[in-house]
Enzyme design. Structure first.
Site, mmCIF file in Angstrom:
data_model
loop_
_atom_site.group_PDB
_atom_site.id
_atom_site.type_symbol
_atom_site.label_atom_id
_atom_site.label_comp_id
_atom_site.label_asym_id
_atom_site.label_seq_id
_atom_site.Cartn_x
_atom_site.Cartn_y
_atom_site.Cartn_z
ATOM 1 N N HIS A 27 0.843 -1.203 0.000
ATOM 2 C CA HIS A 27 0.000 0.000 0.000
ATOM 3 C C HIS A 27 0.881 1.257 0.000
ATOM 4 C CE1 HIS A 27 -2.948 -2.710 2.354
ATOM 5 N NE2 HIS A 27 -3.595 -2.437 1.240
ATOM 6 N N LYS A 51 -17.832 -5.972 8.068
ATOM 7 C CA LYS A 51 -16.562 -6.629 7.745
ATOM 8 C C LYS A 51 -15.740 -6.801 9.012
ATOM 9 C CE LYS A 51 -13.185 -6.433 4.022
ATOM 10 N NZ LYS A 51 -12.791 -5.721 2.813
ATOM 11 N N ARG A 100 -2.725 -6.032 -8.086
ATOM 12 C CA ARG A 100 -1.637 -7.020 -8.043
ATOM 13 C C ARG A 100 -1.832 -8.123 -9.078
ATOM 14 N NH1 ARG A 100 -2.861 -7.882 -1.866
ATOM 15 N NH2 ARG A 100 -4.814 -7.318 -2.830
ATOM 16 N N SER A 138 -2.738 -8.097 2.980
ATOM 17 C CA SER A 138 -3.071 -7.963 4.404
ATOM 18 C C SER A 138 -3.500 -9.311 4.981
ATOM 19 C CB SER A 138 -4.191 -6.939 4.598
ATOM 20 O OG SER A 138 -3.796 -5.688 4.106
#
Ligand code: ADP
Length: 178
Positions: A27, A51, A100, A138
């Site tokens: 990031h 979430k 990515r 992450s």
């Protein structure tokens, strides 16, 4: 076009939204590269009650602020609700996202089209990841820490410490195997 350009540059800011649970060097690399294009980047932590996250939104904001404390062109904020509404409120030029893999691309493409349908004026910029950052995710990082591995090369110290406290309490120190 001198004056117009000058006036426009003041509002040349992008919003970089995400969960950042936690922020990684992947990031950070996107933010650093985007600073070459935009005057200001607002790293915006999305607050999403449905979430499940390891860090609270306040903890995520505090860590990101700490990381960018010496970069006055990076602002850190959090937001609820629709991203396009937040972008409009902040008078930002664009939404910034990183990519990515093709899986990221698929998801980002869908989100971009949804955002565009919600606000046709919104512009979205996608930056490809670089080198090793490809596998900095992450969720993988959380998994590694919870299993006792070291993520020293993937996240800043403050994040690694926070992860160890949350996920590896009392299980000893992290090992570094390669
Ligand atoms: P979200 O839950 O909104 O996808 P993330 O924190 O996972 O939030 O990611 C925020 C943005 O950063 C996304 O666009 C994601 O694709 C991108 N990103 C995450 N990790 C990397 C990385 N290693 N390199 C480049 N972009 C990344």
């Amino acid at each position: 076009m001198g004056t117009v350009e000058g006036a426009e540059r003041i509002t040349n800011r992008a919003i970089y939204p995400g969960s950042f649970d936690p922020i990684t060097y992947g990031h950070i690399n996107i933010v650093e590269r985007a600073l070459k294009i935009f005057d200001t980047i607002i790293v915006a932590v999305a607050i999403n009650a449905s979430k499940k996250t390891v860090f609270t939104d306040k903890e995520r904001v505090a860590m990101i602020k700490d990381i960018f404390q010496n970069e006055p062109r990076v602002e850190v904020d959090s937001f609820r609700g629709l991203l396009v509404d937040y972008v409009r409120r902040k008078r930002a030029k664009a939404i910034l996202r990183g990519i990515r893999t093709v899986t990221d691309f698929d998801y980002e493409f869908q989100m971009a089209l949804a955002n565009k349908s919600l606000d046709p004026n919104v512009e979205q910029i996608f930056m490809m990841t670089e080198g090793n950052y490809l596998y900095y995710s992450s969720s993988i990082i959380k998994e590694i820490v919870s299993l006792g591995g070291s993520v020293r090369e993937m996240v800043p110290e403050i994040v690694e410490k926070g992860l160890r406290e949350k996920l590896f309490k009392g299980k000893g120190s992290c090992s570094k195997r390669r």
